[in-house]
Design a protein around this motif. Sequence first.
Motif, PDB file in Angstrom:
ATOM      1  N   UNK A  52       0.842  -1.197  -0.190  1.00 36.47           N
ATOM      2  CA  UNK A  52      -0.095   0.082  -0.142  1.00 36.47           C
ATOM      3  C   UNK A  52       0.898   1.330  -0.184  1.00 36.47           C
ATOM      4  N   UNK A  53       1.949   1.136   0.642  1.00 35.39           N
ATOM      5  CA  UNK A  53       2.698   2.353   0.897  1.00 35.39           C
ATOM      6  C   UNK A  53       3.494   2.638  -0.191  1.00 35.39           C
ATOM      7  N   UNK A  54       4.063   1.585  -0.992  1.00 39.16           N
ATOM      8  CA  UNK A  54       4.766   1.996  -2.158  1.00 39.16           C
ATOM      9  C   UNK A  54       3.901   2.390  -3.338  1.00 39.16           C
ATOM     10  N   UNK A  55       2.587   1.922  -3.244  1.00 36.25           N
ATOM     11  CA  UNK A  55       1.725   2.117  -4.311  1.00 36.25           C
ATOM     12  C   UNK A  55       1.172   3.670  -4.162  1.00 36.25           C
ATOM     13  N   UNK A  56       0.890   4.017  -3.109  1.00 35.73           N
ATOM     14  CA  UNK A  56       0.595   5.417  -2.839  1.00 35.73           C
ATOM     15  C   UNK A  56       1.424   6.222  -2.999  1.00 35.73           C
ATOM     16  N   UNK A  57       2.849   6.085  -2.569  1.00 35.52           N
ATOM     17  CA  UNK A  57       4.023   6.935  -2.826  1.00 35.52           C
ATOM     18  C   UNK A  57       4.325   7.072  -4.456  1.00 35.52           C
ATOM     19  N   UNK A  58       3.889   6.201  -5.268  1.00 33.82           N
ATOM     20  CA  UNK A  58       4.430   6.030  -6.450  1.00 33.82           C
ATOM     21  C   UNK A  58       3.074   6.780  -6.995  1.00 33.82           C
ATOM     22  N   UNK A  59       2.024   6.675  -6.890  1.00 37.37           N
ATOM     23  CA  UNK A  59       0.761   7.510  -7.237  1.00 37.37           C
ATOM     24  C   UNK A  59       1.225   9.040  -7.162  1.00 37.37           C
ATOM     25  N   UNK A  60       1.435   9.368  -6.095  1.00 34.22           N
ATOM     26  CA  UNK A  60       1.800  10.618  -5.487  1.00 34.22           C
ATOM     27  C   UNK A  60       2.954  11.319  -6.319  1.00 34.22           C
ATOM     28  N   UNK A  61       3.673  10.453  -6.702  1.00 35.11           N
ATOM     29  CA  UNK A  61       4.930  10.933  -7.631  1.00 35.11           C
ATOM     30  C   UNK A  61       5.072  10.633  -8.971  1.00 35.11           C
ATOM     31  N   UNK A  62       3.746  10.361  -9.539  1.00 37.69           N
ATOM     32  CA  UNK A  62       3.448   9.912 -10.976  1.00 37.69           C
ATOM     33  C   UNK A  62       4.610   9.085 -11.457  1.00 37.69           C
ATOM     34  N   UNK A  63       4.815   7.828 -10.618  1.00 36.94           N
ATOM     35  CA  UNK A  63       6.091   6.936 -10.842  1.00 36.94           C
ATOM     36  C   UNK A  63       5.445   5.549 -11.317  1.00 36.94           C
ATOM     37  N   UNK A  64       5.786   5.043 -12.216  1.00 35.32           N
ATOM     38  CA  UNK A  64       5.490   3.765 -12.627  1.00 35.32           C
ATOM     39  C   UNK A  64       6.075   2.559 -11.782  1.00 35.32           C
ATOM     40  N   UNK A  65       5.434   1.453 -11.657  1.00 37.56           N
ATOM     41  CA  UNK A  65       5.665   0.283 -10.676  1.00 37.56           C
ATOM     42  C   UNK A  65       5.382  -0.784 -11.539  1.00 37.56           C
ATOM     43  N   UNK A  89      12.644   3.252 -12.086  1.00 37.38           N
ATOM     44  CA  UNK A  89      13.203   4.386 -12.292  1.00 37.38           C
ATOM     45  C   UNK A  89      12.281   5.404 -13.039  1.00 37.38           C
ATOM     46  N   UNK A  90      12.337   6.823 -12.583  1.00 40.61           N
ATOM     47  CA  UNK A  90      11.341   7.605 -13.236  1.00 40.61           C
ATOM     48  C   UNK A  90      12.129   8.013 -14.604  1.00 40.61           C
ATOM     49  N   UNK A  91      11.290   8.074 -15.675  1.00 40.32           N
ATOM     50  CA  UNK A  91      11.718   8.375 -16.814  1.00 40.32           C
ATOM     51  C   UNK A  91      11.696   9.996 -16.853  1.00 40.32           C
ATOM     52  N   UNK A  92      12.944  10.386 -17.762  1.00 38.51           N
ATOM     53  CA  UNK A  92      12.839  11.772 -18.037  1.00 38.51           C
ATOM     54  C   UNK A  92      12.523  12.319 -19.178  1.00 38.51           C
ATOM     55  N   UNK A  93      11.250  12.696 -19.542  1.00 42.84           N
ATOM     56  CA  UNK A  93      10.947  13.079 -21.011  1.00 42.84           C
ATOM     57  C   UNK A  93      11.463  14.070 -21.511  1.00 42.84           C
ATOM     58  N   UNK A  94      12.264  14.939 -20.589  1.00 38.51           N
ATOM     59  CA  UNK A  94      12.838  16.169 -21.365  1.00 38.51           C
ATOM     60  C   UNK A  94      13.981  15.811 -21.729  1.00 38.51           C
ATOM     61  N   UNK A  95      14.752  14.651 -21.522  1.00 40.74           N
ATOM     62  CA  UNK A  95      16.260  14.210 -21.807  1.00 40.74           C
ATOM     63  C   UNK A  95      16.034  13.962 -23.424  1.00 40.74           C
ATOM     64  N   UNK A  96      17.122  14.525 -24.060  1.00 44.44           N
ATOM     65  CA  UNK A  96      17.014  14.356 -25.652  1.00 44.44           C
ATOM     66  C   UNK A  96      18.042  13.188 -25.632  1.00 44.44           C
ATOM     67  N   UNK A  97      17.690  12.460 -26.785  1.00 45.10           N
ATOM     68  CA  UNK A  97      18.573  11.416 -27.178  1.00 45.10           C
ATOM     69  C   UNK A  97      19.419  11.656 -28.230  1.00 45.10           C
ATOM     70  N   UNK A  98      20.578  11.347 -28.221  1.00 50.06           N
ATOM     71  CA  UNK A  98      21.819  11.619 -29.027  1.00 50.06           C
ATOM     72  C   UNK A  98      21.423  11.229 -30.640  1.00 50.06           C
TER      73      UNK A  98
END
Length: 98
Positions: A52-65, A89-98
């Motif tokens: 419960x704690x992990x799911x709730x924390x990830x929901x609050x942080x918009x983090x996939x599990x 690990x949270x994905x950085x959508x702003x990170x540009x790919x080479x």
Amino acid sequence: MQVQFNTRTILPSVYRTEKDGKEKVYLSTTVFSPQRYNLSPAAGVMPVEQIEAVLAECADNAQEVEIQFVESQTKFGAQMQIFSVKPLAKKNIMESKP
């Protein structure tokens, strides 16, 4: 007897309410179709409170599990009974790919 779990990556959402001084946490996720599933932590690989704690924390942080679960249909709709969860690990959508 051996039980086999399904594994899937989800983005959980959480709804908190308080009644009679007790906090209640409702967890859910939307998958593919989109179809909404109620999430029900269950004792097994990990303690229910930890799931419960992990799911709730990830929901609050918009983090996939990544979850291990079994799927069922209840009178309240589709449900995933979760036995273990691993934050990804949270994905950085702003990170540009080479």
